[in-house]
Design an enzyme around this catalytic site. Sequence first.
Site, PDB file in Angstrom:
ATOM      1  N   THR A  33     111.903 -81.457  38.011  1.00 16.70           N
ATOM      2  CA  THR A  33     113.278 -82.147  38.238  1.00 16.70           C
ATOM      3  C   THR A  33     113.109 -82.613  39.729  1.00 16.70           C
ATOM      4  O   THR A  33     113.398 -83.925  39.704  1.00 16.70           O
ATOM      5  CB  THR A  33     114.351 -81.252  38.202  1.00 16.70           C
ATOM      6  OG1 THR A  33     114.096 -80.176  37.083  1.00 16.70           O
ATOM      7  CG2 THR A  33     115.651 -81.745  38.628  1.00 16.70           C
TER       8      THR A  33
ATOM      9  N   TYR B  20     106.128 -72.117  56.567  1.00 16.69           N
ATOM     10  CA  TYR B  20     107.501 -72.531  56.744  1.00 16.69           C
ATOM     11  C   TYR B  20     108.165 -71.970  57.869  1.00 16.69           C
ATOM     12  O   TYR B  20     107.923 -70.731  58.136  1.00 16.69           O
ATOM     13  CB  TYR B  20     108.241 -72.271  55.250  1.00 16.69           C
ATOM     14  CG  TYR B  20     108.710 -73.302  54.601  1.00 16.69           C
ATOM     15  CD1 TYR B  20     108.180 -74.312  54.607  1.00 16.69           C
ATOM     16  CD2 TYR B  20     110.104 -73.382  53.895  1.00 16.69           C
ATOM     17  CE1 TYR B  20     108.849 -75.509  53.889  1.00 16.69           C
ATOM     18  CE2 TYR B  20     110.770 -74.355  53.227  1.00 16.69           C
ATOM     19  CZ  TYR B  20     110.140 -75.665  53.166  1.00 16.69           C
ATOM     20  OH  TYR B  20     110.732 -76.735  52.617  1.00 16.69           O
TER      21      TYR B  20
ATOM     22  N   SER C  65     110.749 -70.366  45.627  1.00 12.33           N
ATOM     23  CA  SER C  65     109.877 -69.606  45.108  1.00 12.33           C
ATOM     24  C   SER C  65     108.857 -69.908  44.102  1.00 12.33           C
ATOM     25  O   SER C  65     107.492 -69.602  43.992  1.00 12.33           O
ATOM     26  CB  SER C  65     110.536 -68.172  44.474  1.00 12.33           C
ATOM     27  OG  SER C  65     111.387 -68.499  43.435  1.00 12.33           O
ATOM     28  N   ASP C  66     109.276 -71.207  43.349  1.00 11.56           N
ATOM     29  CA  ASP C  66     108.452 -71.865  42.367  1.00 11.56           C
ATOM     30  C   ASP C  66     107.415 -72.680  43.168  1.00 11.56           C
ATOM     31  O   ASP C  66     106.060 -72.517  42.589  1.00 11.56           O
ATOM     32  CB  ASP C  66     109.269 -72.695  41.510  1.00 11.56           C
ATOM     33  CG  ASP C  66     109.869 -73.985  42.440  1.00 11.56           C
ATOM     34  OD1 ASP C  66     110.071 -73.645  43.371  1.00 11.56           O
ATOM     35  OD2 ASP C  66     110.268 -75.006  41.580  1.00 11.56           O
TER      36      ASP C  66
ATOM     37  N   ASN D 178     115.055 -76.620  37.480  1.00 13.04           N
ATOM     38  CA  ASN D 178     116.344 -76.963  37.497  1.00 13.04           C
ATOM     39  C   ASN D 178     116.697 -77.604  36.211  1.00 13.04           C
ATOM     40  O   ASN D 178     117.751 -78.029  36.026  1.00 13.04           O
ATOM     41  CB  ASN D 178     116.465 -78.011  38.677  1.00 13.04           C
ATOM     42  CG  ASN D 178     116.918 -77.121  39.916  1.00 13.04           C
ATOM     43  OD1 ASN D 178     118.160 -76.635  40.146  1.00 13.04           O
ATOM     44  ND2 ASN D 178     115.650 -77.117  41.003  1.00 13.04           N
TER      45      ASN D 178
HETATM   46  N1  ADP Z   1     109.320 -82.055  26.535  1.00 12.22           N
HETATM   47  C1  ADP Z   1     110.010 -82.163  27.721  1.00 12.22           C
HETATM   48  N2  ADP Z   1     111.269 -81.707  27.763  1.00 12.22           N
HETATM   49  C2  ADP Z   1     111.763 -81.762  29.061  1.00 12.22           C
HETATM   50  N3  ADP Z   1     111.300 -82.331  29.848  1.00 12.22           N
HETATM   51  C3  ADP Z   1     110.288 -83.083  30.173  1.00 12.22           C
HETATM   52  C4  ADP Z   1     109.464 -82.947  28.905  1.00 12.22           C
HETATM   53  N4  ADP Z   1     108.272 -83.500  28.948  1.00 12.22           N
HETATM   54  C5  ADP Z   1     108.432 -83.977  30.182  1.00 12.22           C
HETATM   55  N5  ADP Z   1     109.660 -83.742  30.933  1.00 12.22           N
HETATM   56  C6  ADP Z   1     109.954 -84.166  32.216  1.00 12.22           C
HETATM   57  O1  ADP Z   1     109.621 -83.048  32.858  1.00 12.22           O
HETATM   58  C7  ADP Z   1     110.785 -82.832  33.945  1.00 12.22           C
HETATM   59  C8  ADP Z   1     111.264 -81.326  33.678  1.00 12.22           C
HETATM   60  O2  ADP Z   1     109.893 -80.614  33.951  1.00 12.22           O
HETATM   61  P1  ADP Z   1     109.994 -78.961  34.567  1.00 12.22           P
HETATM   62  O3  ADP Z   1     108.593 -78.812  34.813  1.00 12.22           O
HETATM   63  O4  ADP Z   1     110.448 -78.430  33.211  1.00 12.22           O
HETATM   64  O5  ADP Z   1     110.997 -79.148  35.485  1.00 12.22           O
HETATM   65  P2  ADP Z   1     111.865 -77.786  36.403  1.00 12.22           P
HETATM   66  O6  ADP Z   1     110.699 -76.731  36.676  1.00 12.22           O
HETATM   67  O7  ADP Z   1     112.709 -78.467  37.393  1.00 12.22           O
HETATM   68  O8  ADP Z   1     112.841 -77.215  35.315  1.00 12.22           O
HETATM   69  C9  ADP Z   1     111.861 -83.439  33.292  1.00 12.22           C
HETATM   70  O9  ADP Z   1     112.600 -84.166  34.727  1.00 12.22           O
HETATM   71  C10 ADP Z   1     111.376 -84.506  32.494  1.00 12.22           C
HETATM   72  O10 ADP Z   1     111.382 -85.895  33.059  1.00 12.22           O
HETATM   73  C1  PAZ Z   2     112.414 -78.343  45.566  1.00 10.42           C
HETATM   74  C2  PAZ Z   2     112.964 -77.481  44.557  1.00 10.42           C
HETATM   75  C3  PAZ Z   2     114.299 -78.317  44.298  1.00 10.42           C
HETATM   76  C4  PAZ Z   2     111.881 -77.895  43.205  1.00 10.42           C
HETATM   77  O1  PAZ Z   2     112.663 -77.427  42.057  1.00 10.42           O
HETATM   78  P1  PAZ Z   2     112.135 -77.858  40.512  1.00 10.42           P
HETATM   79  O2  PAZ Z   2     111.916 -79.334  40.635  1.00 10.42           O
HETATM   80  O3  PAZ Z   2     111.014 -77.134  40.376  1.00 10.42           O
HETATM   81  O4  PAZ Z   2     113.433 -77.524  39.788  1.00 10.42           O
HETATM   82  C5  PAZ Z   2     113.015 -75.884  44.561  1.00 10.42           C
HETATM   83  O5  PAZ Z   2     111.873 -75.545  44.825  1.00 10.42           O
HETATM   84  C6  PAZ Z   2     114.104 -75.452  45.685  1.00 10.42           C
HETATM   85  O6  PAZ Z   2     115.223 -75.379  45.595  1.00 10.42           O
HETATM   86  N1  PAZ Z   2     113.427 -75.167  46.699  1.00 10.42           N
HETATM   87  C7  PAZ Z   2     114.285 -74.867  48.154  1.00 10.42           C
HETATM   88  C8  PAZ Z   2     114.136 -75.485  49.202  1.00 10.42           C
HETATM   89  C9  PAZ Z   2     112.620 -75.543  49.747  1.00 10.42           C
HETATM   90  O7  PAZ Z   2     111.654 -75.324  49.067  1.00 10.42           O
HETATM   91  O8  PAZ Z   2     112.582 -76.070  50.929  1.00 10.42           O
HETATM   92  K     K Z   3     109.476 -75.863  38.552  1.00 12.99           K
END
Ligand code: ADP
Ligand code: PAZ
Ligand code: K
Length: 258
Positions: free
Chosen positions: A136, A99, A107-108, A10
């Site tokens: 996120t 689940y 899926s992540d 996200n």
């Molecule tokens: N260099 C960076 N760039 C962006 N986000 C970072 C960084 N280092 C740490 N973060 C933190 O990591 C989070 C994003 O992690 P990420 O694993 O990319 O999230 P997502 O998989 O949800 O996109 C952000 O909320 C932020 O707080």
């Molecule tokens: C929980 C999450 C929002 C995590 O998203 P991320 O922080 O990796 O961006 C994502 O895995 C999601 O949208 N899941 C669907 C709902 C569930 O897993 O029950």
């Molecule tokens: K993720």
Amino acid sequence: MTFLAIDVGNTRLKWALYDAHRPGAALIAHGAEFLDHIDRLAESSWAQLPVPTRMLGCVVAGDAAKRRVQEQMEQMVRWDVEPQWVVSSAEEAGLTNGYDHPSRLGSDRWVAMVGARHHVLARGPARPLVVVMVGTAVTVECIDVDGKFLGGLILPGHGIMLRALETGTAGLHVPTGEVRPFPTNTSDALTSGGTYAIAGAVERMYQHLLQHSGQEPACIMTGGAGWKMAPSMTRPFELVDNLIFDGLLEIASRRFGA
Ligand SMILES: Nc1ncnc2c1ncn2[C@@H]1O[C@H](COP(=O)(O)OP(=O)(O)O)[C@@H](O)[C@H]1O
Ligand SMILES: CC(C)(COP(=O)(O)O)[C@@H](O)C(=O)NCCC(=O)O
Ligand SMILES: [K+]
């Protein structure tokens, strides 16, 4: 047989190119882009990349984000690779999904669990497993010794917690602080509150799993903000950078064959 792995969260898209679609493949190149910058992947990071033979990804950022990634792949003139995306299922790579509706699991989360389970199995006998992903959002998954995903938590990540407090109160607009056992200013109180909320939730899940299995769980943490959490955990956690890519390699090796 190069392999492109993509994880669209996200906040950011993470990608990695490997020399093969199997666990332990060598990393050729990798990168991360904020979602706003997806549309320049073809002209920037991917422009000089060796051509990928196969691609597998996971996306939780919605269909529009998925389409934008596929558009970038289509723009790569030398590429001829079909985008394939993991959908959570009842069973995958030795893991079973507890689940209520397996396909509704992010899926992540599913792919990270596959990566974590195989990470443990590569080092020794099977163990119950707590998988924490700090992105996120924060997710905390419990897997039993047989590889069954028992269930997990979703909680707000650091950024969302702070933004929620900023918008929901009159007096909380302060810079990021330090994690302290006894915070004595607003910044430290907010930063410590968020960090210990996550650490406390994880500890609770550790206890659930310990009680359920009667055996000490292995603990693995991943995600962009994992390094922020590591010093504040109540149990020893192994920080693994690329759990989702490891999971994608594991699934790809089964899906695409030798
Ligand atoms: N260099 C960076 N760039 C962006 N986000 C970072 C960084 N280092 C740490 N973060 C933190 O990591 C989070 C994003 O992690 P990420 O694993 O990319 O999230 P997502 O998989 O949800 O996109 C952000 O909320 C932020 O707080
Ligand atoms: C929980 C999450 C929002 C995590 O998203 P991320 O922080 O990796 O961006 C994502 O895995 C999601 O949208 N899941 C669907 C709902 C569930 O897993 O029950
Ligand atoms: K993720």
